[in-house]
Design a protein around this motif. Sequence first.
Motif, PDB file in Angstrom:
ATOM      1  N   ASP A 138       0.822  -1.213   0.000  1.00 40.60           N
ATOM      2  CA  ASP A 138       0.000   0.000   0.000  1.00 40.60           C
ATOM      3  C   ASP A 138       0.854   1.260   0.000  1.00 40.60           C
ATOM      4  OD1 ASP A 138      -2.323  -1.417  -0.058  1.00 40.60           O
ATOM      5  OD2 ASP A 138      -2.804  -1.160   2.073  1.00 40.60           O
ATOM      6  N   THR A 139       1.914   1.247   0.804  1.00 38.84           N
ATOM      7  CA  THR A 139       2.806   2.403   0.891  1.00 38.84           C
ATOM      8  C   THR A 139       3.509   2.636  -0.439  1.00 38.84           C
ATOM      9  OG1 THR A 139       3.145   1.983   3.239  1.00 38.84           O
ATOM     10  CG2 THR A 139       4.743   3.405   2.151  1.00 38.84           C
ATOM     11  N   GLU A 140       3.950   1.552  -1.060  1.00 42.84           N
ATOM     12  CA  GLU A 140       4.644   1.663  -2.348  1.00 42.84           C
ATOM     13  C   GLU A 140       3.697   2.173  -3.436  1.00 42.84           C
ATOM     14  OE1 GLU A 140       7.380  -1.087  -5.328  1.00 42.84           O
ATOM     15  OE2 GLU A 140       6.640  -1.911  -3.435  1.00 42.84           O
ATOM     16  N   ARG A 141       2.470   1.630  -3.437  1.00 44.33           N
ATOM     17  CA  ARG A 141       1.474   2.073  -4.423  1.00 44.33           C
ATOM     18  C   ARG A 141       1.167   3.566  -4.238  1.00 44.33           C
ATOM     19  NH1 ARG A 141      -1.596  -2.180  -4.537  1.00 44.33           N
ATOM     20  NH2 ARG A 141      -2.788  -1.657  -2.682  1.00 44.33           N
ATOM     21  N   HIS A 142       1.037   3.989  -2.980  1.00 44.31           N
ATOM     22  CA  HIS A 142       0.771   5.404  -2.690  1.00 44.31           C
ATOM     23  C   HIS A 142       1.929   6.280  -3.175  1.00 44.31           C
ATOM     24  CE1 HIS A 142      -0.659   8.977  -0.598  1.00 44.31           C
ATOM     25  NE2 HIS A 142       0.570   9.134  -0.145  1.00 44.31           N
ATOM     26  N   ALA A 143       3.160   5.851  -2.912  1.00 50.13           N
ATOM     27  CA  ALA A 143       4.336   6.624  -3.318  1.00 50.13           C
ATOM     28  C   ALA A 143       4.392   6.770  -4.839  1.00 50.13           C
ATOM     29  CB  ALA A 143       5.604   5.958  -2.790  1.00 50.13           C
ATOM     30  N   MET A 144       4.087   5.694  -5.562  1.00 45.85           N
ATOM     31  CA  MET A 144       4.095   5.744  -7.028  1.00 45.85           C
ATOM     32  C   MET A 144       3.000   6.673  -7.555  1.00 45.85           C
ATOM     33  SD  MET A 144       4.816   1.733  -7.942  1.00 45.85           S
ATOM     34  CE  MET A 144       4.517   1.959  -9.673  1.00 45.85           C
ATOM     35  N   LYS A 145       1.836   6.602  -6.904  1.00 40.79           N
ATOM     36  CA  LYS A 145       0.723   7.458  -7.315  1.00 40.79           C
ATOM     37  C   LYS A 145       1.068   8.929  -7.109  1.00 40.79           C
ATOM     38  CE  LYS A 145      -4.201   8.123  -6.381  1.00 40.79           C
ATOM     39  NZ  LYS A 145      -5.347   7.706  -5.548  1.00 40.79           N
ATOM     40  N   MET A 146       1.679   9.247  -5.978  1.00 38.73           N
ATOM     41  CA  MET A 146       2.038  10.633  -5.676  1.00 38.73           C
ATOM     42  C   MET A 146       3.168  11.116  -6.587  1.00 38.73           C
ATOM     43  SD  MET A 146      -0.052  11.806  -3.494  1.00 38.73           S
ATOM     44  CE  MET A 146      -1.335  10.728  -4.140  1.00 38.73           C
ATOM     45  N   ALA A 147       4.080  10.228  -6.948  1.00 38.72           N
ATOM     46  CA  ALA A 147       5.168  10.603  -7.863  1.00 38.72           C
ATOM     47  C   ALA A 147       4.610  10.978  -9.239  1.00 38.72           C
ATOM     48  CB  ALA A 147       6.168   9.454  -7.983  1.00 38.72           C
ATOM     49  N   LYS A 148       3.616  10.210  -9.712  1.00 38.68           N
ATOM     50  CA  LYS A 148       2.968  10.518 -10.993  1.00 38.68           C
ATOM     51  C   LYS A 148       2.239  11.859 -10.911  1.00 38.68           C
ATOM     52  CE  LYS A 148       2.202   5.859 -12.799  1.00 38.68           C
ATOM     53  NZ  LYS A 148       1.169   4.839 -13.098  1.00 38.68           N
TER      54      LYS A 148
END
Length: 202
Positions: A4-14
């Motif tokens: 979940d944390t990794e998915r959130h980080a990728m979403k915020m980076a985009k």
Amino acid sequence: MSEDTERHAMKMAKKKAARDKIMATKTDEQGLIIVHTGKGKGKSSAAFGMIFRCIAHDMKCAVVQFIKGGMSTGERDLIMRNFSDKCAFHTMGEGFTWETQDRERDIQMAQAAWEKAKELIRDPANKMVLLDEINIALRYDYIDINDVVSFLAEEKPHMTHVVLTGRNAKEELIEIADLVTEMELVKHPFRSGIKAQIGVEF
């Protein structure tokens, strides 16, 4: 790192990359025509927030009050007492129109306030000029909307912000404005019999 944390980080980076791309296209800088209107509370309060920002950034600014009369308000008292070197403050109205009950006098006062406003806007030292409750004066045709619109379009210095507040902003003014906010009334204590409160309304 959890999924979940990794998915959130990728979403915020985009999201950040997309935002940075948009921001890179925003390069222009100019003085804005800003209108605060609507039946909700907060039009003048928000405008004074911008005046205090200007003061905090050591920018000269000015206020012309078109309707409010001689009653003490927190904003005026604070500015006059502490920041008169940064902000010229002119209360040129004599109170709300239902209190004065003298249309000719109201017209004279509003037109005198407009002349003062033009003088302050023309001065490039003023980075922001607040025309508090001018929309009320325009609504009652105390000032010619065509004069206001043509002046702002033709004579306002390029880097000067002008803020115009009050209910029922004219369509001609909304048309030329760069930023328009309509305060929507959802609930107000006045309807429950509660009078204007110090620190909230004035």
